[in-house]
Scaffold this active site. Structure first.
Site, PDB file in Angstrom:
ATOM      1  CB  SER A   7      35.849  -6.922  15.464  1.00  0.00           C
ATOM      2  OG  SER A   7      34.962  -8.019  15.531  1.00  0.00           O
ATOM      3  CE  LYS A  12      34.597 -11.300  19.364  1.00  0.00           C
ATOM      4  NZ  LYS A  12      35.871 -11.673  18.746  1.00  0.00           N
ATOM      5  CG  ASP A  62      42.310 -13.996  19.030  1.00  0.00           C
ATOM      6  OD1 ASP A  62      41.367 -14.175  18.242  1.00  0.00           O
ATOM      7  OD2 ASP A  62      43.131 -14.902  19.309  1.00  0.00           O
ATOM      8  CG  PHE A 142      28.411 -13.913  20.297  1.00  0.00           C
ATOM      9  CD1 PHE A 142      28.397 -12.895  21.240  1.00  0.00           C
ATOM     10  CD2 PHE A 142      29.650 -14.380  19.856  1.00  0.00           C
ATOM     11  CE1 PHE A 142      29.584 -12.354  21.720  1.00  0.00           C
ATOM     12  CE2 PHE A 142      30.838 -13.842  20.323  1.00  0.00           C
ATOM     13  CZ  PHE A 142      30.803 -12.815  21.263  1.00  0.00           C
ATOM     14  CE1 TYR A 144      32.146 -23.417  20.891  1.00  0.00           C
ATOM     15  CE2 TYR A 144      33.362 -21.349  20.696  1.00  0.00           C
ATOM     16  CZ  TYR A 144      33.111 -22.632  20.258  1.00  0.00           C
ATOM     17  OH  TYR A 144      33.798 -23.142  19.184  1.00  0.00           O
ATOM     18  CG  ASP A 145      27.503 -15.973  25.161  1.00  0.00           C
ATOM     19  OD1 ASP A 145      28.646 -16.084  25.610  1.00  0.00           O
ATOM     20  OD2 ASP A 145      27.059 -14.907  24.676  1.00  0.00           O
ATOM     21  NE  ARG A 171      33.727  -9.209  23.482  1.00  0.00           N
ATOM     22  CZ  ARG A 171      33.645 -10.541  23.387  1.00  0.00           C
ATOM     23  NH1 ARG A 171      34.704 -11.255  23.108  1.00  0.00           N
ATOM     24  NH2 ARG A 171      32.500 -11.161  23.585  1.00  0.00           N
TER      25      ARG A 171
END
Ligand code: IMP
Length: 192
Positions: A7, A12, A62, A142, A144-145, A171
């Site tokens: 990524s 992340k 994903d 980050f 849509y938080d 996650r």
């Protein structure tokens, strides 16, 4: 043990490094097209491509936001939704689309794929349940938080500290299971 995280998303990567303390985590972007029909397919495609390139243990994720009132949208297309617009604009657009919604149920989903050279592939799927807020709240995180409200904590993900978000996130849940698989490899000579 060295693990590649396929990524280029710095947020992340930090999450993964925090969870995988004691491992050497290296971020590497994958150029594969995310054209799978599920989060699992896309995660596996990314992890496989990067694993084959480096012949090294690789994980890839994903993720996406699924909103019930919008029939699961933006879902798999969360990153491509209103492409070229800022996340502030994407969030505002979703709030507008939700203005008459009686049901604001939503969830974040993450699939994490683990690919190990000469071994079978593993994919885990996990969710974080919440609702779409009435407006934007918070500045952390980050994507849509700022519009993802978690009733249990009475705040959006963007109002949480990164430590709290990383403790409860979709996650995190998937990575915790993947970590168990990786921890089990540690006893093998070829991986330790
Ligand atoms: P991808 O997994 O990098 O393809 O991400 C898909 C989309 O979901 C991106 O637009 C991200 O911004 C969004 N997304 C994934 N995880 C999160 C999260 O934890 N918070 C907010 N948005 C997220």
């Amino acid at each position: 043990m060295k693990i590649i995280f396929a990524s280029s998303n710095e947020h992340k990567l930090q999450e993964v490094k925090e969870i995988f303390k004691g491992y050497e985590i290296i971020g590497e972007s994958s150029d594969v097209q995310e054209d799978g029909k599920t989060f699992q397919e896309n995660a596996l495609k990314k992890a496989l491509a990067v694993m084959k390139k480096n012949n090294c243990i690789t994980i890839a994720d994903d993720s996406g936001l699924e909103i019930k009132f919008l029939n699961g949208a933006p879902g798999l297309y969360s990153a491509r939704f209103l492409e070229n617009k800022s996340y502030h604009e994407k969030c505002e657009k979703i709030l507008e689309m939700m203005k008459d919604a009686s049901d604001r149920t939503a969830r974040f989903s993450t699939a994490i794929a683990l690919c190990i050279p000469n071994s079978k592939n593993i994919v885990e799927l996990a969710h974080l349940n919440g609702v779409i807020a009435d407006k934007i709240y918070g500045e952390n995180g980050f994507g849509y938080d700022p519009i993802f409200y978690v009733p249990q904590y009475k705040m959006t993900l963007a109002q949480m500290s990164s430590q709290l978000k990383n403790k409860i996130s979709h996650r995190r849940k998937a990575l915790d299971i993947i970590k168990l698989h990786i921890d089990n490899l540690k006893g093998c000579d070829c991986y330790s």
